[in-house]
Scaffold this motif. Structure first.
Motif, mmCIF file in Angstrom:
data_model
loop_
_atom_site.group_PDB
_atom_site.id
_atom_site.type_symbol
_atom_site.label_atom_id
_atom_site.label_comp_id
_atom_site.label_asym_id
_atom_site.label_seq_id
_atom_site.Cartn_x
_atom_site.Cartn_y
_atom_site.Cartn_z
ATOM 1 N N TYR A 98 34.907 40.010 3.031
ATOM 2 C CA TYR A 98 36.170 40.409 3.330
ATOM 3 C C TYR A 98 36.774 39.709 4.801
ATOM 4 C CZ TYR A 98 35.715 43.111 -0.688
ATOM 5 O OH TYR A 98 35.402 43.504 -1.943
ATOM 6 N N THR A 99 35.629 39.818 5.528
ATOM 7 C CA THR A 99 35.553 39.351 7.038
ATOM 8 C C THR A 99 34.248 38.904 7.798
ATOM 9 O OG1 THR A 99 36.417 39.779 9.235
ATOM 10 C CG2 THR A 99 35.773 41.679 7.970
ATOM 11 N N LEU A 100 34.246 37.744 8.498
ATOM 12 C CA LEU A 100 32.854 37.573 9.178
ATOM 13 C C LEU A 100 32.896 38.038 10.665
ATOM 14 C CD1 LEU A 100 32.638 33.803 7.912
ATOM 15 C CD2 LEU A 100 31.685 35.793 6.809
ATOM 16 N N LYS A 101 34.243 38.695 11.034
ATOM 17 C CA LYS A 101 34.153 39.220 12.388
ATOM 18 C C LYS A 101 33.087 40.316 12.453
ATOM 19 C CE LYS A 101 37.964 37.678 14.583
ATOM 20 N NZ LYS A 101 37.466 36.383 14.718
ATOM 21 N N TYR A 102 32.830 40.956 11.452
ATOM 22 C CA TYR A 102 31.809 42.389 11.617
ATOM 23 C C TYR A 102 30.463 41.813 11.699
ATOM 24 C CZ TYR A 102 35.838 45.383 10.538
ATOM 25 O OH TYR A 102 37.232 46.072 10.345
ATOM 26 N N ARG A 103 30.122 40.384 11.481
ATOM 27 C CA ARG A 103 28.674 40.124 11.650
ATOM 28 C C ARG A 103 28.358 40.304 13.246
ATOM 29 N NH1 ARG A 103 28.503 34.329 8.427
ATOM 30 N NH2 ARG A 103 28.063 35.284 6.371
ATOM 31 N N LEU A 104 29.451 40.546 13.894
ATOM 32 C CA LEU A 104 29.036 40.826 15.460
ATOM 33 C C LEU A 104 28.224 42.046 15.325
ATOM 34 C CD1 LEU A 104 29.802 41.101 18.564
ATOM 35 C CD2 LEU A 104 31.315 42.800 18.123
ATOM 36 N N TYR A 105 28.446 43.023 14.887
ATOM 37 C CA TYR A 105 27.732 44.249 14.761
ATOM 38 C C TYR A 105 26.077 44.229 14.108
ATOM 39 C CZ TYR A 105 32.319 46.399 15.529
ATOM 40 O OH TYR A 105 33.314 46.621 16.240
ATOM 41 N N ASP A 106 25.869 43.109 13.638
ATOM 42 C CA ASP A 106 24.755 42.842 12.996
ATOM 43 C C ASP A 106 23.733 42.005 14.055
ATOM 44 O OD1 ASP A 106 24.222 44.334 10.571
ATOM 45 O OD2 ASP A 106 24.460 42.708 9.302
ATOM 46 N N LEU A 107 24.346 41.508 15.075
ATOM 47 C CA LEU A 107 23.369 40.582 15.954
ATOM 48 C C LEU A 107 22.277 41.430 16.580
ATOM 49 C CD1 LEU A 107 26.255 38.716 17.949
ATOM 50 C CD2 LEU A 107 24.996 38.016 15.899
ATOM 51 N N PRO A 108 21.022 40.964 16.154
ATOM 52 C CA PRO A 108 19.830 41.406 16.781
ATOM 53 C C PRO A 108 19.870 41.797 18.337
ATOM 54 C CG PRO A 108 19.391 39.460 15.937
ATOM 55 C CD PRO A 108 20.843 39.668 15.463
ATOM 56 N N PHE A 109 19.525 43.064 18.678
ATOM 57 C CA PHE A 109 19.380 43.313 20.229
ATOM 58 C C PHE A 109 20.850 43.140 20.886
ATOM 59 C CE2 PHE A 109 15.302 42.061 18.551
ATOM 60 C CZ PHE A 109 14.634 43.235 18.872
ATOM 61 N N LEU A 110 21.596 43.367 20.299
ATOM 62 C CA LEU A 110 23.124 43.385 20.832
ATOM 63 C C LEU A 110 23.345 44.486 21.678
ATOM 64 C CD1 LEU A 110 25.942 42.168 20.992
ATOM 65 C CD2 LEU A 110 26.682 43.217 19.161
ATOM 66 N N PHE A 111 23.266 45.903 21.070
ATOM 67 C CA PHE A 111 23.702 47.131 21.809
ATOM 68 C C PHE A 111 22.364 47.699 22.366
ATOM 69 C CE2 PHE A 111 27.111 46.742 19.025
ATOM 70 C CZ PHE A 111 28.329 46.558 19.780
ATOM 71 N N SER A 112 22.298 48.352 23.465
ATOM 72 C CA SER A 112 20.748 48.677 24.034
ATOM 73 C C SER A 112 20.929 50.123 23.822
ATOM 74 C CB SER A 112 20.956 48.603 25.548
ATOM 75 O OG SER A 112 21.822 48.829 26.287
ATOM 76 N N SER A 113 21.972 50.891 23.386
ATOM 77 C CA SER A 113 21.972 52.276 23.293
ATOM 78 C C SER A 113 23.176 52.455 22.418
ATOM 79 C CB SER A 113 21.996 52.801 24.577
ATOM 80 O OG SER A 113 23.403 52.902 25.077
ATOM 81 N N LEU A 114 23.169 53.926 21.876
ATOM 82 C CA LEU A 114 24.463 54.283 21.137
ATOM 83 C C LEU A 114 25.415 54.832 21.939
ATOM 84 C CD1 LEU A 114 22.485 56.592 18.705
ATOM 85 C CD2 LEU A 114 23.461 54.517 18.374
ATOM 86 N N ASP A 115 25.197 54.869 23.365
ATOM 87 C CA ASP A 115 26.375 54.925 24.299
ATOM 88 C C ASP A 115 27.240 53.695 24.586
ATOM 89 O OD1 ASP A 115 25.650 57.639 24.718
ATOM 90 O OD2 ASP A 115 24.795 57.472 26.639
ATOM 91 N N ALA A 116 26.374 52.673 24.367
ATOM 92 C CA ALA A 116 26.986 51.317 24.583
ATOM 93 C C ALA A 116 27.819 50.758 23.408
ATOM 94 C CB ALA A 116 26.089 50.163 24.737
ATOM 95 N N VAL A 117 27.142 51.570 22.238
ATOM 96 C CA VAL A 117 28.163 51.304 20.879
ATOM 97 C C VAL A 117 29.510 52.048 21.106
ATOM 98 C CG1 VAL A 117 27.889 51.864 18.467
ATOM 99 C CG2 VAL A 117 25.904 51.005 19.637
ATOM 100 N N GLU A 118 29.428 53.042 21.352
ATOM 101 C CA GLU A 118 30.633 54.006 21.458
ATOM 102 C C GLU A 118 31.435 53.355 22.587
ATOM 103 O OE1 GLU A 118 31.118 56.668 19.898
ATOM 104 O OE2 GLU A 118 32.657 57.687 20.989
ATOM 105 N N ARG A 119 30.792 52.993 23.720
ATOM 106 C CA ARG A 119 31.884 52.196 24.538
ATOM 107 C C ARG A 119 32.455 51.102 23.904
ATOM 108 N NH1 ARG A 119 28.013 53.795 28.431
ATOM 109 N NH2 ARG A 119 26.611 51.961 28.282
ATOM 110 N N PHE A 120 31.751 50.545 23.230
ATOM 111 C CA PHE A 120 32.569 49.116 22.665
ATOM 112 C C PHE A 120 33.348 49.407 21.549
ATOM 113 C CE2 PHE A 120 32.818 45.799 19.453
ATOM 114 C CZ PHE A 120 33.443 44.956 20.312
ATOM 115 N N THR A 121 32.953 50.420 20.746
ATOM 116 C CA THR A 121 33.786 50.804 19.624
ATOM 117 C C THR A 121 35.329 51.480 19.917
ATOM 118 O OG1 THR A 121 32.634 52.697 19.091
ATOM 119 C CG2 THR A 121 32.063 50.721 17.878
ATOM 120 N N THR A 122 35.058 52.095 20.945
ATOM 121 C CA THR A 122 36.512 52.982 21.675
ATOM 122 C C THR A 122 37.187 51.855 22.490
ATOM 123 O OG1 THR A 122 35.113 54.020 23.163
ATOM 124 C CG2 THR A 122 35.321 55.415 21.289
#
Ligand code: LMR
Length: 328
Positions: A98-122
């Motif tokens: 449906y979209t290739l944009k979400y490939r972002l979230y699968d890039l290995p070693f992109l986010f260093s912590s779940l806090d970083a994930v929260e900062r990005f998703t919000t």
């Protein structure tokens, strides 16, 4: 503080409301593939159902179908468009059709912590991606985080060379396939519910998933320990169909979306603790968790991170940059 008796009473009231979906209530079905309890998604889904069934009682009634009992992730998106379910939360790796944009979230070693994930998703960049599939009839209502992934196999994995020649189960994601190929290993896409059997019978040698999935699906029972690589994010898109959402009474929709937003924030805030608890549960169950030295972990980074370049055009360099900056 809420007393145990009050909690028990609240729980019974919710299950009573569950059982009693009356004819004049709109039924909201939520199908997912993980454990019902003790898992970030299972717990978030029940939390959402409890709130809907209590606060929108008389108007709506939400039923949760965990453990792939209703649909697999490859079928649930069609089911949303057909109106057979109204909510799902597949991992972001499962939207490639449906979209290739979400490939972002699968890039290995992109986010260093779940806090970083929260900062990005919000952030604006993260929230902007919720509408990436609007033209296909889907609307993202929020990101539900689940944890960082760990590798395991039928032999100890310390360096990436230990994985060479092995076959790993991956989700239906070409980024995951590229990442496994970078290890000189082979990847096999399999539905989540097939993973335990595939590990047990040797159809695949290894897998990668979160502590919560490895514990609640008992993958550790059929693997030689788990290696703490924290190499990739597992997060979900809470998704619905635009038709269903547009068809809701505006006032009801506002109240429903407020509940969704509050549950999303509350659930995401408890993911890290749940992940650590399930890591400890795996050790308590007698399995070995292998920690890597900084040099050993860097070897995995060096081998897998170059796959980013293959997917940069699908995602957009600006989004990758924004996600990287959320680590700071
Ligand atoms: C997987 O297929 O490994 C995960 O997407 C399952 C899940 O929903 O956590």
């Amino acid at each position: 503080a809420v007393s145990a008796a009050a909690l028990f009473a609240a729980a019974s009231a919710v299950s009573a409301a569950d059982d009693a979906c009356s004819d004049d209530e709109m039924v909201i079905k939520f199908s997912h593939v993980v454990a019902d309890q003790g898992h970030p998604k299972g717990d978030a889904a029940r939390m959402l159902a409890d709130r809907v069934n209590e606060e929108l009682d008389g108007e709506a009634c939400m039923e949760v179908f965990p453990n792939s009992t209703l649909f697999d992730d490859d079928k649930v998106l069609e089911a949303l468009l057909l109106g057979d379910v109204q909510l799902a939360a597949p991992s972001l790796a499962k939207f490639e059709a449906y979209t290739l944009k979400y490939r972002l979230y699968d890039l290995p070693f992109l986010f260093s912590s779940l806090d970083a994930v929260e900062r990005f998703t919000t952030s604006d960049a993260g929230k902007g991606m919720l509408t990436a599939m609007e033209d296909k009839g889907y609307m993202g209502l929020g990101y539900w985080s689940s944890g960082l992934k760990q590798f395991s196999a039928n032999k100890p994995l310390i360096l990436p060379t230990d994985a060479a020649g092995l076959k790993f189960r991956v989700q239906t994601s070409d980024v995951a396939v590229a990442m496994i190929n970078a290890l000189d290993a082979s990847a096999q896409k399999l539905a989540f519910k097939e993973v335990y059997g595939a590990l047990q019978t040797g159809v695949v040698d290894g897998q990668e998933n979160t502590w919560s999935n490895i514990y609640t699906q008992k993958f550790f029972e059929v693997q030689d320990g788990i290696t703490e690589t924290n190499h990739q994010l597992l997060a979900y898109l809470l998704v619905t169909s635009t038709d269903w959402l547009d068809g809701l009474d505006p006032d009801f929709r506002d109240r429903f979306l407020t509940i969704v937003e509050e549950v999303t924030a509350e659930a995401n805030a408890s993911v890290a603790a749940k992940e650590q608890a399930n890591r400890a549960n795996i050790i308590d169950a007698g399995s070995e968790v292998r920690e890597l030295s900084p040099e050993e972990r860097q070897a995995w980074v060096d081998v897998m991170k170059p796959v980013w370049a293959e997917f940069e055009n699908d995602i957009g360099a600006d989004l990758i940059q924004a996600a990287v900056e959320s680590n700071n």
